[in-house]
Design an enzyme around this catalytic site. Structure first.
Site, PDB file in Angstrom:
ATOM      1  CD  GLN A 104      -2.490  -1.205   2.686  1.00  0.00           C
ATOM      2  OE1 GLN A 104      -2.797  -0.456   3.110  1.00  0.00           O
ATOM      3  NE2 GLN A 104      -3.366  -2.232   2.233  1.00  0.00           N
ATOM      4  CG  HIS A 173      -2.696  -0.824   7.532  1.00  0.00           C
ATOM      5  ND1 HIS A 173      -3.503  -1.373   8.926  1.00  0.00           N
ATOM      6  CD2 HIS A 173      -3.454  -0.981   6.671  1.00  0.00           C
ATOM      7  CE1 HIS A 173      -4.376  -2.549   8.327  1.00  0.00           C
ATOM      8  NE2 HIS A 173      -4.463  -2.279   6.994  1.00  0.00           N
ATOM      9  CD  GLU A 266     -13.404   3.426  15.097  1.00  0.00           C
ATOM     10  OE1 GLU A 266     -13.264   2.737  15.726  1.00  0.00           O
ATOM     11  OE2 GLU A 266     -12.370   4.136  15.624  1.00  0.00           O
ATOM     12  CE1 TYR A 276     -10.864  10.354  18.364  1.00  0.00           C
ATOM     13  CE2 TYR A 276      -8.708  10.727  18.640  1.00  0.00           C
ATOM     14  CZ  TYR A 276     -10.287  11.261  18.799  1.00  0.00           C
ATOM     15  OH  TYR A 276     -10.133  12.466  18.739  1.00  0.00           O
ATOM     16  CE1 TYR A 287      -9.920  -7.333   6.499  1.00  0.00           C
ATOM     17  CE2 TYR A 287      -7.693  -7.468   7.388  1.00  0.00           C
ATOM     18  CZ  TYR A 287      -8.850  -6.763   6.810  1.00  0.00           C
ATOM     19  OH  TYR A 287      -8.592  -5.313   6.653  1.00  0.00           O
TER      20      TYR A 287
END
Length: 393
Positions: A104, A173, A266, A276, A287
């Protein structure tokens, strides 16, 4: 027997009274005083049009509309592109720093300084490979932030402002969204790089939102500056992979959304020093269908404004701040990678009161933002296009 003249006078009086009543009703109607008002037509997606403004891009990630109407576009493969009058310049802009395009990672967000017209600063986030002497895994990388100026189709005056540490070898991420608060600070979202436990570790930048001065210096009033072992740049923590972050132009409140695992994406309001919750609380499962946490709430951990279950893989987000969008002015538009649509979220204060799916099958939405022209620009990863959403004339 009644006199004929008297009958005629009464008939004339009734007739005149009727005419006055009809005239009075007509006057009330024409003057807008009638109780029966025609209902206002509610603004909807039918009042919008979608135009393609760029195509031929490879893995586009974000765009920035320049004052002259040109578009700067990041391609995750590591290239910065220029679009002029709907035409993609075949030559990438030079001067982009070394980018690790893997998983990513790649060239990520791009944002113009709020005072760009005067200072020319362009901010770019990307996955930066480990440099000699840096903390972390060999062959690893992490999210970095630079600023530079554009001159003669090249980035110049490059300043390296920040890099998240430690370097991590895993490939997911990175986060990477850039937000200015117009008070002299820039915020950068950071993913937990697939190591969920580290989002709770204040000694690591993973799973955080950081706050910096616009020149990259660390503010002395950040919440963890005096916390032993904590990284002073951290503003909030307990995030998974924040892929959308935007400031409400009316209130100055920063909103962020992040990918959950299976379920549990979220939408959050970002506030100084708050936790958070990831992975201590979550509305999703892993997963492999295993339970990450049995808790969806705990004392001291922030609850999302809303969450998505199933996950929509939210990516990109903008507040609508344009009277041309009428009823939607002040609302949020959120992109979906997974379902290839946009969600229109009705916002009242700091709450979302309604969700509406619009533009289904538009494409894998990577970025959504309003340009200085008041229109919405959407980056579509799979088709390599950028489209513009605007009200019909």
């Amino acid at each position: 027997m009644m006199d004929n003249n008297l009958l005629s006078k009464k008939a004339l009086s009734v007739a005149l009274g009727g005419l006055l009543m009809i005239s009075s009703v007509a006057f009330m109607s024409n003057s807008g005083m009638s109780d029966k008002k025609a209902p206002n037509k509610k603004f909807s997606v039918a009042d919008l049009k979608v135009d393609t403004v760029a195509q031929g891009l490879k893995m586009p990630w974000a765009s920035a509309l320049l004052p002259n109407g040109d578009l700067l576009v990041t391609e995750r493969v590591g290239k910065l592109r220029l679009v002029q009058n709907g035409v993609l310049d075949p030559n990438p802009i030079t001067g982009v720093p070394e980018v690790l395009y893997k998983g990513q990672g790649g060239l990520l967000d791009i944002a113009l300084h709020p005072d760009y017209a005067k200072n020319g600063w362009i901010y770019i986030s990307y996955s930066s490979p480990k440099a000699a002497g840096e903390e972390g895994d060999d062959d690893g990388a992490n999210t970095a932030l630079i600023r530079a100026k554009l001159k003669d189709h090249a980035l110049t005056d490059i300043q390296h402002l920040f890099k998240a540490l430690p370097n991590v070898k895993s490939s997911p991420h990175y986060g990477g969204r850039i937000v200015f608060d117009k008070k002299g600070y820039v915020f950068l979202s950071l993913g937990e790089r697939g190591q969920k436990e580290n989002s709770q570790d204040l000694g690591r930048d993973q799973g955080k939102v950081v706050r910096l001065h616009e020149d990259g210096k660390i503010p002395t009033d950040n919440p963890f500056v005096k916390t032993a072992g904590a990284r002073p740049e951290i503003w909030t923590y307990g995030h998974r992979n924040p892929q959308g972050m935007v400031i409400n132009p009316t209130t100055g409140v920063i909103w962020e959304h992040e990918h959950g695992p299976q379920g549990g994406d979220e939408l959050n309001i970002i506030e100084r020093g708050k936790n958070y919750g990831w992975p201590l609380i979550t509305y999703g499962i892993d997963y492999d269908n295993s339970i990450i946490s049995k808790d969806t709430a705990r004392a001291g951990l922030e609850q999302p404004v809303i969450y998505w279950r199933p996950s929509i893989a939210p990516c990109g987000m903008t507040f609508v701040n344009n009277a041309k969008f009428k009823d939607w002015n002040g609302d949020l538009l959120v992109g979906s990678l997974k379902f290839m649509y946009i969600q229109h979220l009705t916002v009242k204060g700091n709450k979302v009161t309604n969700r509406e799916i619009i533009f289904e099958k538009l494409g894998r939405v990577r970025d959504v933002r309003q340009g200085h022209d008041g229109n919405i620009y959407v980056v579509l990863e799979n088709s390599g296009k950028i489209v513009r959403i605007s009200p019909k004339a």
